[in-house]
Design an enzyme around this catalytic site. Sequence first.
Site, short mmCIF file in Angstrom:
data_model
loop_
_atom_site.label_atom_id
_atom_site.label_comp_id
_atom_site.label_asym_id
_atom_site.label_seq_id
_atom_site.Cartn_x
_atom_site.Cartn_y
_atom_site.Cartn_z
CE LYS A 78 -3.76 2.24 0.17
NZ LYS A 78 -4.33 2.57 -1.12
CB CYS A 79 2.79 2.47 -2.39
SG CYS A 79 3.17 0.72 -2.28
CB ALA A 80 1.97 7.66 -1.67
NE ARG A 110 -1.75 6.50 -0.76
CZ ARG A 110 -3.03 6.18 -0.85
NH1 ARG A 110 -3.95 6.93 -0.25
NH2 ARG A 110 -3.41 5.12 -1.53
CB THR A 206 6.55 6.82 0.16
OG1 THR A 206 6.80 6.45 1.51
CG2 THR A 206 5.12 7.32 0.03
#
Length: 622
Positions: A78-80, A110, A206
């Site tokens: 789960k990222c940005a 995030r 990220t």
Amino acid sequence: LADTFMFAPPSSLLLPWLPPTTLRLHHTHLHLHLAATMDIEDIGKPVSSAKSELVDVKKSGSKYVEESTFGKDGCAPKCAVFGVVSGNRGPMDSQGASLCYFGLHAQQHRGQESAGILSMEVHDAVSAANKKRKRDEQNGPGNKDLGRGWHSHPNLTALHPRSSIKKGKGPVRAKAYLHKDFGLVTDIFTKEILPALKGGCAIGHTRYSTSGSDKTTHNIQPFLVKYRDGHIGLAHNGDISNFRKIQEQFVRNGTLFHSTSDSELILHLISRSQKKTQPEQVMEALSMLEGAFSILLVTENYFFAGRDPNGFRPLHMGVIQKSKADAKEDPTQAQPMFCFASETCAFDLIGAKLIREVEPGELICISLDNCVSTSQFKSYKLPRKYGITPCIFEYVYFARADSYIFGSSVDEVRYRSGQQLARESPVPKGENVVVIPVPTSANTAALGYARECQKMGYNCRYDLGLVRNNYVGRTFITPGQVDRALKVRRKFGVSKRVVEGAIVVMVDDSVVRGTTSMRLVSLLRDHGAKEVHFRSASPPVKNPCFFGMDFPNPKELIANRYEDIKAITNAIGADGLAYLSWDGLKRAVAESNPSSKTWCGACFTGNYPVPVPIGKSKDCEC
């Protein structure tokens, strides 16, 4: 060898037998160590003159030391993502990377495990000459090392030569710089590192992982690879649900995987495509995927921003317009810069204006040679099989309150969720009833809950009974369960003024494993609360997510460990417990955005909008 090739990737020299479909990932152990041991003054020098030596990285004490996790995977990050592309053609220093830095910093919530930025410097022959003249003025015309094709910097984990691409009348040169590491954005990109990431085009990432890969550097994005049409960089947010099926085909054909991330699969699909142009190759690759992907891709010619046909994860496009005064002062930097981000809060920080959301199933293609207006962008549509189903849990927990995603304000949706929760499960009757949020993602929901209860005639007040330590990471996104309980104890304090002798109604955005809920109820009782009631502004989480959210094992979910609400209430030690219903949550979203119709709530309902490998572990195996 080192003097001759200057960080030439060993795979290109020592492994000539690799199949042509194998990608060369620029983050091998050799690169990691060589780059990490260079000093500032060694930039641009051959390896023999730099302060580096070949040693056993597992014995070196380096922070890159890792265990082999081949066969295990955290392929559901789960990222940005954040990206920027500019039509300017002069020397741009680290403008693109600097914007990426702030864009990732705004989206740090995030993912806090690792981050990276890949920048691309694109310039024509004229600007190249100007840049050389400027460099000679600073370093002296006799310094030929600084003009060589290989550029390096301490701790850079991808180093490769300048590429020349013929465009129109003259050559357009593209050069890439990449840095990524474990840690927070502000810790990774120091004042020494960031200026070395040159160029006006950049992508950043990220992340946190949901299983065993959180210790391997190979899975840190962006990925940078080289294939027959040049270099290509990737930043991906989501989870490919048919990853295992496609990966098995690649493995049977002898393809080597350098990471255990499903994101690498996208690069292999692009590399295998027989289409002639890169836009066609990317379209063909993405058309084969199922599940969640919001991606940014950058090549030596194009910048791509794409979103899966279901639209599980958010992705937005914005623009930074130069003022007339700034454009007049420096005409070479007068063109707008276009930005892409998972959440709009990133645009607010850098002063970008939101243009629109990248549509579900849309692939935006931007030529690096023509990107001064959105009218020059090309939009392609991926085939849609299963409808449009954005993830409703983005509103519940993950997105920042000041963001706009899926066409609605996150803050407004949470406020209306609290109102709907009050209609379904108001506060208990009694004296000195106080509603408190679990900070910070439940603040708005608790406020809406308290005000709606007051409007309905219940005697209660809203106050801040829990004090959060902002320097402890979010427990929900910490890889592994071992230290989660300790982090909960470090994370919250209690205001005795608010809770002592009161009937406390604690509102949280959700109850997942129940670890935090149990501890908070105990904390409130220890500080004198007369009664503790718990309210969740979302339904019970009962099912794993295969689209990028960290619900790894149904057995870990508290809603599955106990038979009914009463049993869960007793387990967390509360006097009462109520959840917002599934229909209530959808109603709250619809009140904020009447045009919204369908949502993915599989973690609540078990109804997956895309086929998923039910019964299999989320860990991916090569």
